[in-house]
Design a protein around this motif. Structure first.
Motif, PDB file in Angstrom:
ATOM      1  N   GLU A  72      55.082  41.853  34.799  1.00  0.00           N
ATOM      2  CA  GLU A  72      54.521  40.569  35.210  1.00  0.00           C
ATOM      3  C   GLU A  72      53.419  40.750  36.246  1.00  0.00           C
ATOM      4  OE1 GLU A  72      57.694  41.319  35.033  1.00  0.00           O
ATOM      5  OE2 GLU A  72      58.406  40.035  33.399  1.00  0.00           O
ATOM      6  N   VAL A  73      53.602  41.699  37.149  1.00  0.00           N
ATOM      7  CA  VAL A  73      52.592  41.949  38.179  1.00  0.00           C
ATOM      8  C   VAL A  73      51.279  42.387  37.543  1.00  0.00           C
ATOM      9  CG1 VAL A  73      51.964  43.471  40.101  1.00  0.00           C
ATOM     10  CG2 VAL A  73      54.248  42.434  40.021  1.00  0.00           C
ATOM     11  N   ARG A  74      51.363  43.256  36.574  1.00  0.00           N
ATOM     12  CA  ARG A  74      50.142  43.761  35.953  1.00  0.00           C
ATOM     13  C   ARG A  74      49.457  42.692  35.105  1.00  0.00           C
ATOM     14  NH1 ARG A  74      49.698  49.883  34.283  1.00  0.00           N
ATOM     15  NH2 ARG A  74      47.556  49.267  34.768  1.00  0.00           N
ATOM     16  N   ARG A  75      50.237  41.792  34.515  1.00  0.00           N
ATOM     17  CA  ARG A  75      49.626  40.672  33.793  1.00  0.00           C
ATOM     18  C   ARG A  75      48.859  39.764  34.757  1.00  0.00           C
ATOM     19  NH1 ARG A  75      51.520  39.870  28.415  1.00  0.00           N
ATOM     20  NH2 ARG A  75      50.624  37.768  28.453  1.00  0.00           N
ATOM     21  N   LYS A  76      49.442  39.523  35.926  1.00  0.00           N
ATOM     22  CA  LYS A  76      48.759  38.689  36.921  1.00  0.00           C
ATOM     23  C   LYS A  76      47.485  39.363  37.408  1.00  0.00           C
ATOM     24  CE  LYS A  76      49.544  36.173  41.245  1.00  0.00           C
ATOM     25  NZ  LYS A  76      50.514  35.872  42.326  1.00  0.00           N
ATOM     26  N   GLU A  77      47.537  40.677  37.607  1.00  0.00           N
ATOM     27  CA  GLU A  77      46.338  41.416  38.001  1.00  0.00           C
ATOM     28  C   GLU A  77      45.255  41.307  36.935  1.00  0.00           C
ATOM     29  OE1 GLU A  77      48.540  44.922  40.669  1.00  0.00           O
ATOM     30  OE2 GLU A  77      47.902  45.335  38.619  1.00  0.00           O
ATOM     31  N   MET A  78      45.667  41.393  35.665  1.00  0.00           N
ATOM     32  CA  MET A  78      44.704  41.276  34.577  1.00  0.00           C
ATOM     33  C   MET A  78      44.073  39.897  34.566  1.00  0.00           C
ATOM     34  SD  MET A  78      43.361  42.889  31.915  1.00  0.00           S
ATOM     35  CE  MET A  78      41.818  41.990  32.053  1.00  0.00           C
ATOM     36  N   ASP A  79      44.866  38.856  34.829  1.00  0.00           N
ATOM     37  CA  ASP A  79      44.317  37.497  34.887  1.00  0.00           C
ATOM     38  C   ASP A  79      43.230  37.398  35.950  1.00  0.00           C
ATOM     39  OD1 ASP A  79      45.999  36.605  32.899  1.00  0.00           O
ATOM     40  OD2 ASP A  79      47.464  35.701  34.267  1.00  0.00           O
ATOM     41  N   GLU A 114      53.330  48.752  31.197  1.00  0.00           N
ATOM     42  CA  GLU A 114      54.665  48.685  31.801  1.00  0.00           C
ATOM     43  C   GLU A 114      55.116  49.997  32.443  1.00  0.00           C
ATOM     44  OE1 GLU A 114      54.553  46.105  28.058  1.00  0.00           O
ATOM     45  OE2 GLU A 114      53.921  48.147  28.631  1.00  0.00           O
ATOM     46  N   ARG A 115      54.623  51.108  31.920  1.00  0.00           N
ATOM     47  CA  ARG A 115      55.082  52.402  32.428  1.00  0.00           C
ATOM     48  C   ARG A 115      54.053  53.050  33.359  1.00  0.00           C
ATOM     49  NH1 ARG A 115      57.531  52.698  27.045  1.00  0.00           N
ATOM     50  NH2 ARG A 115      59.806  52.805  27.336  1.00  0.00           N
ATOM     51  N   GLU A 169      58.181  47.079  41.708  1.00  0.00           N
ATOM     52  CA  GLU A 169      58.834  48.039  40.826  1.00  0.00           C
ATOM     53  C   GLU A 169      59.720  47.331  39.801  1.00  0.00           C
ATOM     54  OE1 GLU A 169      60.841  50.670  43.468  1.00  0.00           O
ATOM     55  OE2 GLU A 169      59.025  51.813  43.970  1.00  0.00           O
ATOM     56  N   ALA A 170      60.365  46.234  40.212  1.00  0.00           N
ATOM     57  CA  ALA A 170      61.269  45.516  39.309  1.00  0.00           C
ATOM     58  C   ALA A 170      60.535  44.597  38.347  1.00  0.00           C
ATOM     59  CB  ALA A 170      62.287  44.718  40.116  1.00  0.00           C
ATOM     60  N   LEU A 215      51.256  50.006  48.216  1.00  0.00           N
ATOM     61  CA  LEU A 215      52.227  49.204  47.477  1.00  0.00           C
ATOM     62  C   LEU A 215      53.389  50.021  46.936  1.00  0.00           C
ATOM     63  CD1 LEU A 215      49.828  46.848  45.471  1.00  0.00           C
ATOM     64  CD2 LEU A 215      50.951  46.420  47.672  1.00  0.00           C
ATOM     65  N   GLN A 216      53.340  51.316  47.124  1.00  0.00           N
ATOM     66  CA  GLN A 216      54.431  52.156  46.641  1.00  0.00           C
ATOM     67  C   GLN A 216      55.708  51.864  47.422  1.00  0.00           C
ATOM     68  OE1 GLN A 216      52.718  56.076  47.036  1.00  0.00           O
ATOM     69  NE2 GLN A 216      51.591  55.921  45.100  1.00  0.00           N
ATOM     70  N   GLY A 217      56.824  51.815  46.709  1.00  0.00           N
ATOM     71  CA  GLY A 217      58.101  51.513  47.346  1.00  0.00           C
ATOM     72  C   GLY A 217      58.409  50.041  47.442  1.00  0.00           C
TER      73      GLY A 217
END
Length: 290
Positions: free
Chosen positions: A65-72, A44-45, A60-61, A53-55
């Motif tokens: 969830e984004v990182r969980r989808k990437e892990m999937d 998360e941090r 950012e919000a 993808l910066q900005g």
């Protein structure tokens, strides 16, 4: 060994599994080994490291969830199973002096209490081999160091029915390894091969930092041949789009050069309850023959 072999890779954050030992896991999956990634935190941090993808306000919000989808997506590419241990990312503190770690984060948990979640997963999955980080975390991120700590506790405790009795029937893993893919011999070999071919090496700064910090080389005990799975490794890594720039230094060494110069991933055998001869070329050496 008649039963299906099982490998568990314990990692701190989503993306660590794709940058450390991913080709090894893909190789074993192709051989019918059951492979499970245990991810300690949700990342998360983590900073958004891909400049493209910066900005992005949505990312950012919704980074968790984004990182969980990437892990999937990475999990599907590698063909592995994956489980979340549910701890909260500690972030990487910066500054002098370093700021305190966030309240409730993974690195501030009681080690024995936090190891209970991993003991439960070990007893459920019943791995023969576990991979994790060394006592320095591979690099000194507080979550990587904590991952090492709970892995060492859980490796021993999972086999003891008197410890964590609520975590299920005891199971004894047979070997534990430290990931050592970012080692100096490999880095130097690829660096020199790039320069010899007149190519710009991405490893000059890495090697300089090794010299500046006089970082001692780790003992490499196990070299797993997995060059044919490097492309799968890279695809899984790119799936973690917030963390990896596809045009960055990770991918500047031509694939054919990697396979020619250094077609293995490396490990340090830390614990073994079976007889084995070093150096090894198989994480299951001493297990397959018993």
């Amino acid at each position: 060994m008649s039963e299906q072999l099982r490998l568990m890779a314990v990692h701190a954050h989503p993306d660590d599994e794709s940058s450390k030992g991913a080709a090894t896991m893909a190789k074993y999956v192709s051989e019918g080994v059951d492979v499970l990634v245990a991810t300690c935190t949700g990342g998360e941090r983590g900073s958004i490291l891909n400049p493209k993808l910066q900005g992005d306000a949505f990312i950012e919000a919704n980074i968790h969830e984004v990182r969980r989808k990437e892990m999937d997506e990475a999990r599907e590419i590698l063909g592995v199973k994956q489980a979340w241990l549910g701890f909260v990312d500690s972030g990487l503190p910066e500054g002098d002096p370093l700021p305190p770690l966030p309240e409730g984060c993974f690195a501030l948990q009681d080690v024995d209490a936090a190891a209970g979640a991993l003991v439960r997963l070990i007893r459920t999955f019943r791995p023969h081999v576990i991979t994790t980080y060394d006592e320095n975390g591979g690099y000194p991120h507080p979550d990587h160091i904590m991952t090492h700590k709970i892995s060492m506790v859980a490796f021993d405790a999972a086999a003891d029915p008197e410890r964590y009795p609520e975590a299920g029937p005891a199971w004894r893993p047979l070997k534990l390894y430290y990931n050592q893919g970012f080692n100096r011999p490999r880095t130097l070999a690829l660096h020199e091969a790039m320069l010899k071919r007149g190519l710009e090496s991405p490893y000059g700064e890495w090697l300089k930092r090794w010299e500046d910090f006089q970082r001692p080389d780790r003992t490499l005990t196990t070299y797993v041949p997995c060059g044919e799975f490097f492309e799968i490794r890279d695809k899984a890594l790119i799936a973690h789009a917030t963390q990896i720039d596809p045009d960055g230094g990770w991918f500047r060494v031509p694939m054919e050069l990697q396979r020619e110069v250094w077609p293995t991933e490396e490990y340090e055998l830390a614990k073994s309850l079976v007889d084995t001869t070093l150096p090894e070329d198989d994480l299951f050496a001493g297990i397959r023959d018993n």
